[in-house]
Design a protein around this motif. Structure first.
Motif, PDB file in Angstrom:
ATOM      1  N   ALA A  82       0.870  -1.573   0.037  1.00 38.13           N
ATOM      2  CA  ALA A  82       0.124   0.119  -0.203  1.00 38.13           C
ATOM      3  C   ALA A  82       0.913   1.355   0.608  1.00 38.13           C
ATOM      4  O   ALA A  82       0.148   2.203  -0.306  1.00 38.13           O
ATOM      5  CB  ALA A  82      -1.067  -0.148   1.165  1.00 38.13           C
ATOM      6  N   GLY A  83       2.227   1.522  -0.136  1.00 40.74           N
ATOM      7  CA  GLY A  83       3.154   2.202   0.260  1.00 40.74           C
ATOM      8  C   GLY A  83       4.390   2.475   1.041  1.00 40.74           C
ATOM      9  O   GLY A  83       4.804   3.497   1.368  1.00 40.74           O
ATOM     10  N   ALA A  84       3.481   1.651   2.743  1.00 42.01           N
ATOM     11  CA  ALA A  84       4.568   2.136   3.420  1.00 42.01           C
ATOM     12  C   ALA A  84       5.871   1.256   3.187  1.00 42.01           C
ATOM     13  O   ALA A  84       6.024   0.511   2.745  1.00 42.01           O
ATOM     14  CB  ALA A  84       3.643   1.507   4.801  1.00 42.01           C
ATOM     15  N   TRP A  85       6.954   1.921   3.624  1.00 40.08           N
ATOM     16  CA  TRP A  85       8.276   1.752   4.110  1.00 40.08           C
ATOM     17  C   TRP A  85       8.052   1.145   5.089  1.00 40.08           C
ATOM     18  O   TRP A  85       9.636   0.233   4.484  1.00 40.08           O
ATOM     19  CB  TRP A  85       9.481   2.998   3.932  1.00 40.08           C
ATOM     20  CG  TRP A  85       9.379   4.224   2.937  1.00 40.08           C
ATOM     21  CD1 TRP A  85       8.939   4.693   2.281  1.00 40.08           C
ATOM     22  CD2 TRP A  85      10.235   4.223   1.801  1.00 40.08           C
ATOM     23  NE1 TRP A  85       8.588   5.290   1.123  1.00 40.08           N
ATOM     24  CE2 TRP A  85       9.823   5.518   1.272  1.00 40.08           C
ATOM     25  CE3 TRP A  85      11.640   3.807   1.705  1.00 40.08           C
ATOM     26  CZ2 TRP A  85      10.549   5.789  -0.212  1.00 40.08           C
ATOM     27  CZ3 TRP A  85      13.135   4.395   0.722  1.00 40.08           C
ATOM     28  CH2 TRP A  85      11.931   5.755  -0.030  1.00 40.08           C
ATOM     29  N   ALA A  86       7.820   1.016   6.205  1.00 43.99           N
ATOM     30  CA  ALA A  86       8.412  -0.015   7.725  1.00 43.99           C
ATOM     31  C   ALA A  86       6.683   0.260   8.063  1.00 43.99           C
ATOM     32  O   ALA A  86       5.764   0.828   7.732  1.00 43.99           O
ATOM     33  CB  ALA A  86       9.565   1.096   8.695  1.00 43.99           C
ATOM     34  N   VAL A  87       6.847  -0.513   8.716  1.00 43.82           N
ATOM     35  CA  VAL A  87       5.875  -1.095   9.897  1.00 43.82           C
ATOM     36  C   VAL A  87       5.659  -1.231  11.248  1.00 43.82           C
ATOM     37  O   VAL A  87       7.154  -1.000  11.751  1.00 43.82           O
ATOM     38  CB  VAL A  87       4.910  -2.395   9.536  1.00 43.82           C
ATOM     39  CG1 VAL A  87       4.541  -2.275   7.735  1.00 43.82           C
ATOM     40  CG2 VAL A  87       5.809  -3.222  10.078  1.00 43.82           C
ATOM     41  N   GLN A  88       4.293  -0.056  12.624  1.00 46.84           N
ATOM     42  CA  GLN A  88       5.213  -0.771  13.463  1.00 46.84           C
ATOM     43  C   GLN A  88       3.909  -1.465  13.626  1.00 46.84           C
ATOM     44  O   GLN A  88       2.857  -1.477  13.770  1.00 46.84           O
ATOM     45  CB  GLN A  88       4.597   0.915  14.296  1.00 46.84           C
ATOM     46  CG  GLN A  88       5.541   1.443  13.961  1.00 46.84           C
ATOM     47  CD  GLN A  88       5.879   3.012  15.064  1.00 46.84           C
ATOM     48  OE1 GLN A  88       5.498   2.799  15.445  1.00 46.84           O
ATOM     49  NE2 GLN A  88       6.229   4.057  14.226  1.00 46.84           N
ATOM     50  N   VAL A  89       4.056  -2.613  14.764  1.00 46.47           N
ATOM     51  CA  VAL A  89       3.649  -4.013  15.406  1.00 46.47           C
ATOM     52  C   VAL A  89       3.431  -3.537  17.207  1.00 46.47           C
ATOM     53  O   VAL A  89       4.719  -2.664  17.943  1.00 46.47           O
ATOM     54  CB  VAL A  89       5.107  -4.627  15.215  1.00 46.47           C
ATOM     55  CG1 VAL A  89       3.496  -6.406  16.045  1.00 46.47           C
ATOM     56  CG2 VAL A  89       5.136  -5.422  13.528  1.00 46.47           C
ATOM     57  N   GLY A  90       1.698  -3.844  17.260  1.00 46.31           N
ATOM     58  CA  GLY A  90       1.635  -3.460  18.518  1.00 46.31           C
ATOM     59  C   GLY A  90       0.781  -3.709  18.982  1.00 46.31           C
ATOM     60  O   GLY A  90       1.491  -4.427  19.597  1.00 46.31           O
ATOM     61  N   THR A  91      -0.066  -4.362  18.920  1.00 45.15           N
ATOM     62  CA  THR A  91      -1.130  -5.036  19.593  1.00 45.15           C
ATOM     63  C   THR A  91      -0.595  -6.799  19.666  1.00 45.15           C
ATOM     64  O   THR A  91      -0.933  -7.622  20.430  1.00 45.15           O
ATOM     65  CB  THR A  91      -2.528  -4.613  19.534  1.00 45.15           C
ATOM     66  OG1 THR A  91      -2.817  -4.060  19.323  1.00 45.15           O
ATOM     67  CG2 THR A  91      -3.915  -6.133  19.782  1.00 45.15           C
ATOM     68  N   ALA A  92       0.123  -7.088  18.697  1.00 46.23           N
ATOM     69  CA  ALA A  92       0.111  -8.439  18.478  1.00 46.23           C
ATOM     70  C   ALA A  92       1.425  -8.603  19.360  1.00 46.23           C
ATOM     71  O   ALA A  92       1.379  -9.972  19.948  1.00 46.23           O
ATOM     72  CB  ALA A  92       0.960  -8.233  17.171  1.00 46.23           C
ATOM     73  N   ASN A  93       2.001  -7.614  20.237  1.00 50.54           N
ATOM     74  CA  ASN A  93       2.780  -7.918  21.201  1.00 50.54           C
ATOM     75  C   ASN A  93       2.259  -8.488  22.027  1.00 50.54           C
ATOM     76  O   ASN A  93       2.885  -8.853  22.858  1.00 50.54           O
ATOM     77  CB  ASN A  93       3.906  -7.058  21.375  1.00 50.54           C
ATOM     78  CG  ASN A  93       4.654  -5.944  20.143  1.00 50.54           C
ATOM     79  OD1 ASN A  93       5.212  -7.127  19.680  1.00 50.54           O
ATOM     80  ND2 ASN A  93       4.450  -5.138  19.530  1.00 50.54           N
ATOM     81  N   PHE A  94       0.993  -7.907  22.742  1.00 44.85           N
ATOM     82  CA  PHE A  94       0.560  -8.076  23.989  1.00 44.85           C
ATOM     83  C   PHE A  94      -0.410 -10.298  23.625  1.00 44.85           C
ATOM     84  O   PHE A  94      -0.068 -10.143  24.467  1.00 44.85           O
ATOM     85  CB  PHE A  94      -0.668  -7.485  23.715  1.00 44.85           C
ATOM     86  CG  PHE A  94      -0.548  -5.726  24.458  1.00 44.85           C
ATOM     87  CD1 PHE A  94       0.406  -5.583  25.550  1.00 44.85           C
ATOM     88  CD2 PHE A  94      -0.202  -4.951  23.906  1.00 44.85           C
ATOM     89  CE1 PHE A  94       0.745  -4.270  25.840  1.00 44.85           C
ATOM     90  CE2 PHE A  94      -0.596  -3.555  24.069  1.00 44.85           C
ATOM     91  CZ  PHE A  94       0.462  -3.388  25.415  1.00 44.85           C
ATOM     92  N   ILE A  95      -0.205  -9.609  22.714  1.00 41.60           N
ATOM     93  CA  ILE A  95      -1.148 -11.928  22.294  1.00 41.60           C
ATOM     94  C   ILE A  95      -0.023 -12.888  22.525  1.00 41.60           C
ATOM     95  O   ILE A  95       0.286 -13.828  22.972  1.00 41.60           O
ATOM     96  CB  ILE A  95      -1.882 -11.803  20.948  1.00 41.60           C
ATOM     97  CG1 ILE A  95      -2.344 -10.721  21.439  1.00 41.60           C
ATOM     98  CG2 ILE A  95      -1.899 -13.383  20.885  1.00 41.60           C
ATOM     99  CD1 ILE A  95      -2.812 -10.579  20.260  1.00 41.60           C
ATOM    100  N   ASN A  96       1.377 -11.741  21.369  1.00 45.52           N
ATOM    101  CA  ASN A  96       2.526 -12.829  21.752  1.00 45.52           C
ATOM    102  C   ASN A  96       3.767 -12.128  21.595  1.00 45.52           C
ATOM    103  O   ASN A  96       4.108 -11.281  20.529  1.00 45.52           O
ATOM    104  CB  ASN A  96       2.211 -13.830  19.835  1.00 45.52           C
ATOM    105  CG  ASN A  96       4.087 -14.475  20.014  1.00 45.52           C
ATOM    106  OD1 ASN A  96       4.736 -14.766  20.343  1.00 45.52           O
ATOM    107  ND2 ASN A  96       3.478 -14.464  18.561  1.00 45.52           N
TER     108      ASN A  96
END
Length: 300
Positions: free
Chosen positions: A256-270
């Protein structure tokens, strides 16, 4: 051979996966699960000029497809962060992004001036905070207000400056363009969505502040659309945020055009989610014969 490196505002990330602000603390707890040097980067818990105790009552509430939070920016303050947390982070061999919040432009400016003198790699300006001098309206709602705070911070900021956009902006593309015009080197989006949960037994809102921030996979399609629209409109790198649970989600954001991503909620699950996403991206690139992420970035 594959190369997962990305360069954002002159800062090189070994891969495009960044631990999102507010979901990874300052990295100490997660370093017990994996070497955080594996991360492309880490955005710190939101920092304010002075220490904050955060909100009272329920702070986290699970909902269908996500979580709601009302933490209230609990943090030790800029000075304590620099003295007590930054030495640990600087020894981890990953890009360190200081997420900065404030209730007045002066607070933002002073905080950034303090961080200028450290080894922080980048600053991420959280403009979802209430502007107390404008009657409590968020800095990130109206483009002209956001433009002013970014411009004032840009005057003093010696680090590459990321501006984190709120999905509550009146017009997310106009907001993005305004922040870039004011001097943003990159944009990250989106922050959490304002939401409401009610306890029908107690007959009251679950959170003391009534509303709270919604995150997780339930927001991904909307956040992905916003990242797509903003990526097409601006000429600075965009970092995608919102409901990224696995490598497929991350690849969608990049397409979709992002150069990078930030991962948030997933850290609480795993707690190993970020590492698994990094490994998944690498596997995807190998299977698809993709050498660099530039080959698929923004192909939609």
């Amino acid at each position: 051979m594959i190369d997962t490196k990305v360069n954002i505002a002159g800062v090189e990330f070994k891969n495009p996966v960044i631990a999102a602000s507010g979901t990874f603390g300052f990295g100490r707890e997660f370093s017990e699960y994996f070497p955080i040097s594996k991360l492309g980067g880490l955005s710190t818990k939101g920092l304010t000029l002075r220490q904050r105790e955060g909100n009272s009552g329920v702070r986290i509430h699970e909902t269908t497809g996500g979580i709601m939070n009302s933490i209230g920016l609990q943090n030790p303050g800029i000075d304590a962060f620099i003295e007590e947390e930054l030495p640990f982070l600087n020894s981890r061999d990953t890009v360190i992004i200081a997420n900065v919040s404030g209730n007045t432009i002066e607070e933002y400016v002073i905080s950034v001036e303090k961080l200028n003198e450290t080894e922080i790699d980048m600053i991420e300006l959280n403009i979802s905070c209430p502007n107390v001098k404008e009657g409590g309206i968020s800095f990130g709602i109206k483009a002209e207000i956001a433009n002013n705070v970014v411009a004032q911070v840009r005057k003093v900021c010696k680090k590459p400056l990321i501006v984190k956009l709120s999905p509550s902006a009146e017009n997310i593309v106009e907001m993005a363009e305004s922040c870039v015009e004011a001097g943003a080197d990159a944009l990250s989006l989106v922050n959490t969505f304002p939401a409401l949960a009610i306890d029908i037994t107690k007959k009251k809102a679950i959170f003391d502040n009534i509303t709270a921030g919604l995150s997780g996979p339930c927001i991904k399609p909307i956040a992905l659309r916003m990242v797509y629209e903003v990526s097409k409109a601006v000429d600075v790198p965009v970092i995608g945020i919102g409901g990224i649970m696995d490598y497929k989600d991350a690849i969608e954001y990049i397409m979709a055009g992002a150069w990078a991503v930030q991962v948030g909620t997933a850290n609480f699950i795993n707690p190993k989610a970020c590492v698994e996403i990094i490994e998944g991206i690498e596997g995807y690139m190998q299977n698809e014969g993709i050498s660099t992420l530039e080959e698929v970035r923004g192909i939609i």
